[in-house]
Design an enzyme around this catalytic site. Sequence first.
Site, mmCIF file in Angstrom:
data_model
loop_
_atom_site.group_PDB
_atom_site.id
_atom_site.type_symbol
_atom_site.label_atom_id
_atom_site.label_comp_id
_atom_site.label_asym_id
_atom_site.label_seq_id
_atom_site.Cartn_x
_atom_site.Cartn_y
_atom_site.Cartn_z
ATOM 1 N N CYS A 166 0.829 -1.206 0.000
ATOM 2 C CA CYS A 166 0.000 0.000 0.000
ATOM 3 C C CYS A 166 0.864 1.258 0.000
ATOM 4 O O CYS A 166 1.974 1.261 0.536
ATOM 5 C CB CYS A 166 -0.933 0.004 1.203
ATOM 6 S SG CYS A 166 -2.261 -1.223 1.103
ATOM 7 N N CYS A 204 -3.405 0.038 -3.419
ATOM 8 C CA CYS A 204 -4.140 0.306 -2.180
ATOM 9 C C CYS A 204 -3.496 1.476 -1.457
ATOM 10 O O CYS A 204 -2.349 1.841 -1.723
ATOM 11 C CB CYS A 204 -4.186 -0.932 -1.286
ATOM 12 S SG CYS A 204 -2.562 -1.594 -0.819
#
Length: 305
Positions: free
Chosen positions: A121, A202
């Site tokens: 992420c 993400c």
Amino acid sequence: MPFRQGSARTRQRTVLLVGIVVLLAALVLAVVLASVLTRGKQEVSPKMLKWKDRGTTKNLQEVILGRCYSYVMARYPQVGDKDCLKIWESLKHGFIYKNPCNITPEDYQPLMELASHPIPCNKSLFWSKTSDLAHRYTKSNQNFLTLEDTLLGYMADRVSWCGDPSAPGINYESCPKRSECESNPSSVFWKMASKMFAEAACGVVQVMLNGSVEVGAFRSSSIFGSIEVFNLNPDKVSAVHIWLMHDIGGPQSESCSGHSIKRLKSILEERNFKITCEDNYRPVQLLQCVHNPDHTDCRLCTNTT
């Protein structure tokens, strides 16, 4: 009696002549059909065409295997075990002995599954018309990854391949460009890889665009504009940060308030993404200045907005 024998011979000759005529007609028909079929094959066979793009990279197998082993053993061992030989075989089976204008996503699906790996992420960096700058930045800053920094992208970056229905099944002379046929091996591969890269993103994602391009920094026809932006998952991505970079000393065709950027923001807002945009993101601009240290834009060490 002699008359009957003569009649019999005449009938035999007639039957023989008719047989010969029928045989000749059949042969002529076969030759004509063969000519038509051969001409048709020549018209559609990729072997007979000279494509506009470069042919398959020489020693493609060694290049792909070498990059695969380098990636999983040295560059990013955290991706885990990957069977590089199976990955190569999967890529090869996706295009070898196939018409290079008839490649489908199904041809590459096994490859995508074999080579996929999670993307941490907050590390995804998308780009459009900033290829060199984006990749120089990820090389100097390991906190970000472009598609070309993933296993799939690393193996295929600047490599070309396409097949041919006839032996040896690979065309080393030329391959089709996207303008010649949409479903060529390169276009289909990068579209699938780009879609998968966007789906895996993400946290906060970054997008580096070129504000010196006259046609606009955001283009709906680009890979980012047509595939990646629509495959970002609002449930996984918390925000999109746009870095609008201008060439050092180049034109400033568009800023964060420009027309195409507004269009991009509208698309992202409709999909419920939080958005920020920054003209000449400072860390990237300083990297540009490494190659232009004496330019006024660099001496001032200020934004060029």
